[in-house]
Motif scaffolding. Structure first.
Motif, PDB file in Angstrom:
ATOM      1  N   ALA A   1     -13.767   4.687  10.309  1.00  0.00           N
ATOM      2  CA  ALA A   1     -12.339   5.490  10.957  1.00  0.00           C
ATOM      3  C   ALA A   1     -11.214   4.511  10.371  1.00  0.00           C
ATOM      4  CB  ALA A   1     -12.661   5.287  12.672  1.00  0.00           C
ATOM      5  N   GLN A   2     -11.013   3.289  10.332  1.00  0.00           N
ATOM      6  CA  GLN A   2      -9.830   2.583  10.176  1.00  0.00           C
ATOM      7  C   GLN A   2      -9.471   2.683   8.557  1.00  0.00           C
ATOM      8  OE1 GLN A   2     -10.352  -1.251  12.406  1.00  0.00           O
ATOM      9  NE2 GLN A   2      -9.859  -0.079  14.180  1.00  0.00           N
ATOM     10  N   MET A   3     -10.896   2.481   7.809  1.00  0.00           N
ATOM     11  CA  MET A   3     -10.582   2.583   6.471  1.00  0.00           C
ATOM     12  C   MET A   3     -10.075   4.108   6.127  1.00  0.00           C
ATOM     13  SD  MET A   3     -13.846   0.589   5.235  1.00  0.00           S
ATOM     14  CE  MET A   3     -13.835   0.634   3.607  1.00  0.00           C
ATOM     15  N   ALA A   4     -10.521   5.251   6.547  1.00  0.00           N
ATOM     16  CA  ALA A   4      -9.983   6.400   6.892  1.00  0.00           C
ATOM     17  C   ALA A   4      -8.387   6.528   6.871  1.00  0.00           C
ATOM     18  CB  ALA A   4     -10.861   7.368   7.636  1.00  0.00           C
ATOM     19  N   GLN A   5      -8.010   5.757   7.934  1.00  0.00           N
ATOM     20  CA  GLN A   5      -6.444   5.708   8.484  1.00  0.00           C
ATOM     21  C   GLN A   5      -5.661   4.991   7.366  1.00  0.00           C
ATOM     22  OE1 GLN A   5      -6.480   3.656  12.327  1.00  0.00           O
ATOM     23  NE2 GLN A   5      -7.101   5.571  13.362  1.00  0.00           N
ATOM     24  N   VAL A   6      -6.443   4.022   6.767  1.00  0.00           N
ATOM     25  CA  VAL A   6      -5.713   3.587   5.567  1.00  0.00           C
ATOM     26  C   VAL A   6      -5.153   4.519   4.650  1.00  0.00           C
ATOM     27  CG1 VAL A   6      -5.519   1.769   3.870  1.00  0.00           C
ATOM     28  CG2 VAL A   6      -6.330   1.235   6.117  1.00  0.00           C
ATOM     29  N   PHE A   7      -6.295   5.198   4.265  1.00  0.00           N
ATOM     30  CA  PHE A   7      -6.302   6.145   3.099  1.00  0.00           C
ATOM     31  C   PHE A   7      -5.227   7.115   3.542  1.00  0.00           C
ATOM     32  CE2 PHE A   7     -10.370   5.135   1.444  1.00  0.00           C
ATOM     33  CZ  PHE A   7      -9.982   4.564   0.098  1.00  0.00           C
ATOM     34  N   ASP A   8      -5.317   7.599   4.822  1.00  0.00           N
ATOM     35  CA  ASP A   8      -4.407   8.419   5.409  1.00  0.00           C
ATOM     36  C   ASP A   8      -2.852   8.421   5.182  1.00  0.00           C
ATOM     37  OD1 ASP A   8      -3.404  10.809   6.857  1.00  0.00           O
ATOM     38  OD2 ASP A   8      -4.579  10.378   8.559  1.00  0.00           O
ATOM     39  N   ALA A   9      -2.786   7.057   5.596  1.00  0.00           N
ATOM     40  CA  ALA A   9      -1.295   6.685   5.837  1.00  0.00           C
ATOM     41  C   ALA A   9      -0.715   6.390   4.148  1.00  0.00           C
ATOM     42  CB  ALA A   9      -1.364   5.176   6.473  1.00  0.00           C
TER      43      ALA A   9
ATOM     44  N   VAL B   1       0.873  -1.246  -0.054  1.00  0.00           N
ATOM     45  CA  VAL B   1      -0.048  -0.167   0.072  1.00  0.00           C
ATOM     46  C   VAL B   1       0.929   1.257   0.078  1.00  0.00           C
ATOM     47  CG1 VAL B   1      -1.717   1.334   1.495  1.00  0.00           C
ATOM     48  CG2 VAL B   1      -2.130  -1.008   1.005  1.00  0.00           C
ATOM     49  N   LEU B   2       2.020   1.303   0.915  1.00  0.00           N
ATOM     50  CA  LEU B   2       2.841   2.561   1.046  1.00  0.00           C
ATOM     51  C   LEU B   2       3.743   2.690  -0.456  1.00  0.00           C
ATOM     52  CD1 LEU B   2       4.043   2.141   4.481  1.00  0.00           C
ATOM     53  CD2 LEU B   2       2.356   3.615   3.826  1.00  0.00           C
ATOM     54  N   ALA B   3       3.701   1.325  -1.097  1.00  0.00           N
ATOM     55  CA  ALA B   3       4.524   1.482  -2.407  1.00  0.00           C
ATOM     56  C   ALA B   3       3.434   2.060  -3.426  1.00  0.00           C
ATOM     57  CB  ALA B   3       5.170   0.329  -2.681  1.00  0.00           C
ATOM     58  N   GLY B   4       2.414   2.231  -3.150  1.00  0.00           N
ATOM     59  CA  GLY B   4       1.357   2.647  -4.092  1.00  0.00           C
ATOM     60  C   GLY B   4       0.554   1.867  -5.063  1.00  0.00           C
TER      61      GLY B   4
ATOM     62  N   ALA C   1     -13.836  -2.184 -10.393  1.00  0.00           N
ATOM     63  CA  ALA C   1     -13.785  -3.280  -9.946  1.00  0.00           C
ATOM     64  C   ALA C   1     -12.572  -3.491  -8.731  1.00  0.00           C
ATOM     65  CB  ALA C   1     -13.656  -4.473 -10.867  1.00  0.00           C
ATOM     66  N   LEU C   2     -11.423  -2.966  -9.151  1.00  0.00           N
ATOM     67  CA  LEU C   2     -10.161  -2.707  -8.317  1.00  0.00           C
ATOM     68  C   LEU C   2     -10.545  -2.029  -7.156  1.00  0.00           C
ATOM     69  CD1 LEU C   2      -6.637  -2.760  -9.301  1.00  0.00           C
ATOM     70  CD2 LEU C   2      -7.281  -0.530  -8.418  1.00  0.00           C
ATOM     71  N   GLN C   3     -10.991  -0.713  -7.352  1.00  0.00           N
ATOM     72  CA  GLN C   3     -11.088   0.171  -6.284  1.00  0.00           C
ATOM     73  C   GLN C   3     -12.132  -0.619  -5.156  1.00  0.00           C
ATOM     74  OE1 GLN C   3     -12.242   4.058  -7.387  1.00  0.00           O
ATOM     75  NE2 GLN C   3     -10.278   4.325  -8.403  1.00  0.00           N
ATOM     76  N   GLU C   4     -13.017  -1.326  -5.820  1.00  0.00           N
ATOM     77  CA  GLU C   4     -14.249  -2.025  -4.793  1.00  0.00           C
ATOM     78  C   GLU C   4     -13.858  -3.373  -4.407  1.00  0.00           C
ATOM     79  OE1 GLU C   4     -16.414  -0.259  -3.545  1.00  0.00           O
ATOM     80  OE2 GLU C   4     -16.867   1.604  -5.112  1.00  0.00           O
ATOM     81  N   ASP C   5     -12.535  -3.765  -4.763  1.00  0.00           N
ATOM     82  CA  ASP C   5     -12.258  -5.221  -4.427  1.00  0.00           C
ATOM     83  C   ASP C   5     -13.175  -5.963  -4.455  1.00  0.00           C
ATOM     84  OD1 ASP C   5     -10.525  -7.062  -3.753  1.00  0.00           O
ATOM     85  OD2 ASP C   5     -11.076  -6.884  -1.561  1.00  0.00           O
ATOM     86  N   VAL C   6     -13.989  -6.196  -5.706  1.00  0.00           N
ATOM     87  CA  VAL C   6     -15.238  -6.984  -5.756  1.00  0.00           C
ATOM     88  C   VAL C   6     -14.999  -8.595  -5.954  1.00  0.00           C
ATOM     89  CG1 VAL C   6     -16.607  -5.298  -6.750  1.00  0.00           C
ATOM     90  CG2 VAL C   6     -15.223  -6.543  -8.383  1.00  0.00           C
ATOM     91  N   ASP C   7     -15.616  -9.430  -5.755  1.00  0.00           N
ATOM     92  CA  ASP C   7     -15.437 -10.887  -6.182  1.00  0.00           C
ATOM     93  C   ASP C   7     -15.970 -11.311  -7.511  1.00  0.00           C
ATOM     94  OD1 ASP C   7     -15.224 -11.609  -3.229  1.00  0.00           O
ATOM     95  OD2 ASP C   7     -16.873 -10.787  -2.964  1.00  0.00           O
TER      96      ASP C   7
ATOM     97  N   LEU D   1      -4.243  -1.719  -1.722  1.00  0.00           N
ATOM     98  CA  LEU D   1      -4.983  -0.795  -1.061  1.00  0.00           C
ATOM     99  C   LEU D   1      -6.438  -1.237  -1.011  1.00  0.00           C
ATOM    100  CD1 LEU D   1      -5.512   2.057   0.349  1.00  0.00           C
ATOM    101  CD2 LEU D   1      -5.305   3.054  -1.845  1.00  0.00           C
ATOM    102  N   ALA D   2      -6.935  -1.748  -2.136  1.00  0.00           N
ATOM    103  CA  ALA D   2      -8.213  -2.260  -2.343  1.00  0.00           C
ATOM    104  C   ALA D   2      -8.231  -3.480  -1.425  1.00  0.00           C
ATOM    105  CB  ALA D   2      -8.806  -2.522  -3.611  1.00  0.00           C
ATOM    106  N   ARG D   3      -7.382  -4.330  -1.196  1.00  0.00           N
ATOM    107  CA  ARG D   3      -7.709  -5.576  -0.594  1.00  0.00           C
ATOM    108  C   ARG D   3      -7.459  -5.155   1.030  1.00  0.00           C
ATOM    109  NH1 ARG D   3      -4.530  -9.510  -4.621  1.00  0.00           N
ATOM    110  NH2 ARG D   3      -6.546  -9.999  -5.893  1.00  0.00           N
ATOM    111  N   LEU D   4      -6.598  -4.372   1.213  1.00  0.00           N
ATOM    112  CA  LEU D   4      -6.389  -3.842   2.653  1.00  0.00           C
ATOM    113  C   LEU D   4      -7.699  -3.333   3.095  1.00  0.00           C
ATOM    114  CD1 LEU D   4      -4.917  -3.602   5.307  1.00  0.00           C
ATOM    115  CD2 LEU D   4      -3.744  -1.464   4.400  1.00  0.00           C
ATOM    116  N   LEU D   5      -8.510  -2.702   2.295  1.00  0.00           N
ATOM    117  CA  LEU D   5      -9.559  -2.092   2.867  1.00  0.00           C
ATOM    118  C   LEU D   5     -10.638  -3.129   3.263  1.00  0.00           C
ATOM    119  CD1 LEU D   5      -9.884   1.119   0.368  1.00  0.00           C
ATOM    120  CD2 LEU D   5      -9.535   1.234   2.708  1.00  0.00           C
ATOM    121  N   SER D   6     -10.802  -4.152   2.405  1.00  0.00           N
ATOM    122  CA  SER D   6     -11.671  -5.179   2.678  1.00  0.00           C
ATOM    123  C   SER D   6     -11.329  -5.836   4.047  1.00  0.00           C
ATOM    124  CB  SER D   6     -11.510  -6.167   1.519  1.00  0.00           C
ATOM    125  OG  SER D   6     -11.749  -5.620   0.188  1.00  0.00           O
TER     126      SER D   6
END
Ligand code: GDP
Ligand code: MG
Lengths: 333, 134
Positions: free
Chosen positions: A127-135, A9-12, B52-58, A17-22
């Protein structure tokens, strides 16, 4: 140990990022570990809450706001929350439909989120998803929620700047303005200013603002959301301005962006930015403490011991407090 | 190991008309307990892959009535793969001639549904295609 997800995520890496948000939304162990690792990098973004009744034009406004912040070269993340169906737990999340101008821009990341029923859980996850974006280096994080009482307050607690969006013609004297809304609004937006009834909406908002005596209002504001033990309320007052906008054509947007920036300046100069940050972290820590201690307690308590304890309360042999004291004594140290 | 929510992107690529069918499917998936990200009309394959990427869909559900599926669908799959989302299941609804089916399966489309398909079948197929343990 370093989580590879956090490092990616930090490497862009946008997929990471999407997976970490999940993972964070689902509160998995991997998500928690990554959050721990990212935490030192948080506290930089300007968190902007956008709330109001369905159909007032929140998503359309968020689209326009993001376009403005992009023009200033800031990276923008959007968390768009829509309600889950209380019957099936499913949701149709349609906010992206109004955010077409942001597609194809690598400086924008839009994430739709279902409320999943639990209010406390939603606040924590958001709040935690916002923290991920913030970081991850997003300077602006916009959080859209459907205004429904408690969630508005939760968002206000999370955001630095809260926009409450109204629209004319939602009913006489703005049925959408519920008790408590003035305490959380840093900026009031009357969107759909191209529609009839703007003047009466504005009049109603103004009179409500005046009704709430400024000094008392600010005191309440802080009293509810950000008092720190032993600290005086902030010097200086922020009177929520009223901005009129037409989201689809962008009318009033420069003024709204200006109001948001003015509010950020106010927060920084008055010390409220730091105070809010600290109060928010304190509240989050308190929640975490409660969750963790309860979980620990329950982990050491067998179901049969719990039932016998309840039975002695039920038969009035002992009071709940006495039973709890006994159970705590039985806990391993 | 907890059961997690299935997330599905429902999109309407191409320039043709209405999105009634897509909305019916979106609601059916919601009623089956899924989280549906709805993106609306006139989506390019690039927009769909990005969402699809941003939303991390199945899964991604595409509704295509224009007959342009043989141009649009391979492109969507290609972009998903390029983004590292080769695991995302793609479902297609619309008026799809039988002779196109083998090629669509070959490039990795999981399910194809005509105008008369039952939403129950679509729900069941999506469920069956996605491992539910996070
Ligand atoms: N006339 C008018 N319509 C608007 C305005 N802003 C949004 N809309 C429309 O109102 C509807 C709801 O907008 P949306 O942004 O989805 O509202 P949300 O539910 O609050 O997020 C859409 O059809 C928009 O095109 C506005 O300023 N004027
Ligand atoms: Mg919306």
């Amino acid at each position: 140990m370093n989580s590879s997800l956090a490092q990616a995520v930090l490497a862009g890496d946008r997929l990471a990022l999407a997976r970490l948000l999940s993972r964070v939304e689902n509160d998995t162990a991997e998500g928690r570990a990554a959050l721990d690792e990212l935490f030192p990098l948080t506290g930089r973004a300007h968190l902007i809450g956008v709330t109001g009744a369905p159909g007032t034009g929140k998503s359309s406004l968020v689209n326009q706001l993001a376009v403005f912040f992009r023009q200033q070269g800031q990276k923008v993340a959007i968390i768009a929350v829509d309600p889950s169906s209380p019957f099936t737990g499913g949701a149709v999340l349609g906010d992206r439909v109004r955010m077409k101008d942001l597609q194809g821009d690598a400086g924008v990341f839009i994430r739709s989120m279902a409320s999943r029923g639990s209010l406390g859980g939603l606040a924590t996850a958001t709040a935690q998803m916002a923290q991920v974006f913030d970081a991850a280096g997003f300077e602006i994080v916009i959080i859209e929620t459907v205004g429904a009482g408690q969630s508005e307050v939760d968002i206000a607690r999370l955001a630095h700047t809260t926009l409450v969006v109204e629209a004319p013609g939602l009913g006489d004297d703005i049925q959408a303005i519920k008790a408590g809304i003035l305490e959380i609004a840093d900026i009031l937006v009357i969107n759909k200013a191209d529609r009839p009834g703007v003047e009466s909406t504005e009049r109603a908002l103004k009179s409500m603002l005046e009704l709430a005596h400024p000094v008392q209002r600010i005191f309440l504001h802080h009293g509810q959301m950000m008092t720190l033990a032993g600290e005086e309320p902030t010097a200086g007052l922020w009177i929520p301005p009223i901005c009129k906008t037409v989201a689809p054509d962008g009318s009033g947007l420069p003024e709204l962006v200006q109001a948001i920036e003015k509010h950020a300046d106010y927060l920084r100069q008055s010390g409220d930015w730091i105070r809010r940050d600290r109060a928010r972290l304190e509240a989050e820590f308190d929640l975490l403490l409660q969750e963790t201690l309860v979980a620990q307690f329950r982990a050491h308590l067998t179901e049969s011991r719990l039932q016998s304890a309840i039975a002695s309360i039920h038969s009035r042999q002992a009071s709940p407090r006495e039973v709890l004291a006994k159970l705590l004594e039985e806990m391993p140290r | 190991m907890t059961e997690r929510k299935i997330r599905v992107l429902v999109a309407k690529p191409g320039l043709d008309g209405h999105d009634r069918g897509a909305k019916v499917v979106a609601r059916a998936l919601r009623d089956a307990g899924m989280e549906v990200i709805y993106t609306g009309l006139r989506q390019t394959p690039e927009m769909i892959a990005e969402a699809a990427l941003q939303e991390d869909v199945d899964a991604v559900g595409l509704s295509i009535l224009s007959g342009a599926h043989m141009a649009l669908v391979p492109r969507v799959l290609e972009l998903l793969k390029a983004n590292g989302q080769q695991g995302v299941k793609v479902f297609l609804g619309g008026i799809i001639p039988d002779e196109d089916l083998p090629r669509l399966k070959e490039i990795g489309v999981t399910g194809v549904y005509g105008p008369g398909a039952s939403t129950d079948d679509i729900v069941a197929d999506i469920r069956a295609s996605i491992p539910l343990v996070a």
